[in-house]
Design a protein around this motif. Structure first.
Motif, PDB file in Angstrom:
ATOM      1  N   VAL A 170      45.950  72.870  33.936  1.00  0.00           N
ATOM      2  CA  VAL A 170      46.035  72.280  32.450  1.00  0.00           C
ATOM      3  C   VAL A 170      47.109  73.399  31.713  1.00  0.00           C
ATOM      4  CG1 VAL A 170      44.610  73.218  30.554  1.00  0.00           C
ATOM      5  CG2 VAL A 170      43.688  72.194  32.783  1.00  0.00           C
ATOM      6  N   GLN A 171      47.480  74.747  32.442  1.00  0.00           N
ATOM      7  CA  GLN A 171      48.504  75.405  31.267  1.00  0.00           C
ATOM      8  C   GLN A 171      49.715  74.812  31.012  1.00  0.00           C
ATOM      9  OE1 GLN A 171      47.866  77.153  29.670  1.00  0.00           O
ATOM     10  NE2 GLN A 171      45.211  77.550  29.036  1.00  0.00           N
ATOM     11  N   LEU A 172      50.360  74.403  32.973  1.00  0.00           N
ATOM     12  CA  LEU A 172      51.202  74.227  33.438  1.00  0.00           C
ATOM     13  C   LEU A 172      51.681  72.441  32.420  1.00  0.00           C
ATOM     14  CD1 LEU A 172      53.759  73.961  34.866  1.00  0.00           C
ATOM     15  CD2 LEU A 172      52.593  73.119  37.076  1.00  0.00           C
ATOM     16  N   GLN A 173      50.098  71.928  32.223  1.00  0.00           N
ATOM     17  CA  GLN A 173      50.206  70.115  31.661  1.00  0.00           C
ATOM     18  C   GLN A 173      51.178  70.625  29.893  1.00  0.00           C
ATOM     19  OE1 GLN A 173      46.769  68.460  31.045  1.00  0.00           O
ATOM     20  NE2 GLN A 173      47.360  67.797  29.374  1.00  0.00           N
ATOM     21  N   ARG A 174      50.239  71.574  29.887  1.00  0.00           N
ATOM     22  CA  ARG A 174      50.213  72.088  28.321  1.00  0.00           C
ATOM     23  C   ARG A 174      51.108  72.353  27.965  1.00  0.00           C
ATOM     24  NH1 ARG A 174      44.912  74.597  27.048  1.00  0.00           N
ATOM     25  NH2 ARG A 174      43.310  72.837  27.228  1.00  0.00           N
ATOM     26  N   LEU A 175      52.397  73.016  28.694  1.00  0.00           N
ATOM     27  CA  LEU A 175      53.694  73.497  28.730  1.00  0.00           C
ATOM     28  C   LEU A 175      54.770  72.276  29.131  1.00  0.00           C
ATOM     29  CD1 LEU A 175      56.039  75.834  28.333  1.00  0.00           C
ATOM     30  CD2 LEU A 175      55.775  75.940  31.525  1.00  0.00           C
ATOM     31  N   TRP A 207      39.150  71.706  36.627  1.00  0.00           N
ATOM     32  CA  TRP A 207      39.798  72.355  35.791  1.00  0.00           C
ATOM     33  C   TRP A 207      39.887  73.555  35.226  1.00  0.00           C
ATOM     34  CZ3 TRP A 207      44.729  70.028  35.873  1.00  0.00           C
ATOM     35  CH2 TRP A 207      44.898  69.508  36.108  1.00  0.00           C
ATOM     36  N   HIS A 208      38.320  73.908  35.187  1.00  0.00           N
ATOM     37  CA  HIS A 208      37.923  74.488  34.219  1.00  0.00           C
ATOM     38  C   HIS A 208      38.136  76.266  34.912  1.00  0.00           C
ATOM     39  CE1 HIS A 208      36.059  71.624  31.664  1.00  0.00           C
ATOM     40  NE2 HIS A 208      35.633  70.870  32.463  1.00  0.00           N
ATOM     41  N   GLU A 209      38.538  76.571  36.009  1.00  0.00           N
ATOM     42  CA  GLU A 209      38.983  78.307  36.901  1.00  0.00           C
ATOM     43  C   GLU A 209      40.179  77.974  37.661  1.00  0.00           C
ATOM     44  OE1 GLU A 209      35.129  77.872  40.032  1.00  0.00           O
ATOM     45  OE2 GLU A 209      34.848  78.418  37.889  1.00  0.00           O
ATOM     46  N   ARG A 226      43.173  75.398  36.363  1.00  0.00           N
ATOM     47  CA  ARG A 226      43.164  76.022  34.627  1.00  0.00           C
ATOM     48  C   ARG A 226      45.329  76.365  35.108  1.00  0.00           C
ATOM     49  NH1 ARG A 226      40.120  80.449  31.346  1.00  0.00           N
ATOM     50  NH2 ARG A 226      38.381  79.670  32.289  1.00  0.00           N
ATOM     51  N   TYR A 227      45.457  76.728  35.931  1.00  0.00           N
ATOM     52  CA  TYR A 227      46.753  76.956  35.976  1.00  0.00           C
ATOM     53  C   TYR A 227      47.225  75.589  35.540  1.00  0.00           C
ATOM     54  CZ  TYR A 227      51.178  77.541  38.176  1.00  0.00           C
ATOM     55  OH  TYR A 227      52.788  77.252  38.092  1.00  0.00           O
ATOM     56  N   ASP A 274      54.888  69.919  25.736  1.00  0.00           N
ATOM     57  CA  ASP A 274      54.838  71.106  24.511  1.00  0.00           C
ATOM     58  C   ASP A 274      56.349  71.433  24.460  1.00  0.00           C
ATOM     59  OD1 ASP A 274      52.643  70.940  23.892  1.00  0.00           O
ATOM     60  OD2 ASP A 274      52.340  72.946  24.461  1.00  0.00           O
TER      61      ASP A 274
END
Length: 69
Positions: A22-27, A13-15, A19-20, A30
């Protein structure tokens, strides 16, 4: 009832694509107010993330393949 979105990945989840994810999860959290479920490969369990906390909702077992010759 909130929709549930599942993530299945054994990538870091760090690269890169991890990483994409993780960003999708946050979006999704939110913007759409969804519950997230992950399959955690290293622990072989299904995890639900809710209000910043992770709860194990199911575990799988690993059974070695038996040579039946």
């Amino acid at each position: 009832m909130k929709p549930t979105v599942g993530f299945v990945s054994d990538l870091s989840w760090h690269e890169g694509i991890g990483r994409y994810g993780v960003q999708l999860q946050r979006l999704l959290q939110d913007e759409f107010d969804v519950e997230l479920v992950y399959f955690n490969y290293s622990k072989r369990q299904l995890e639900l993330t809710k209000e910043g906390a992770t709860k194990v909702v199911a575990r799988t077992k690993h059974f070695p393949v038996v040579d039946n010759k």
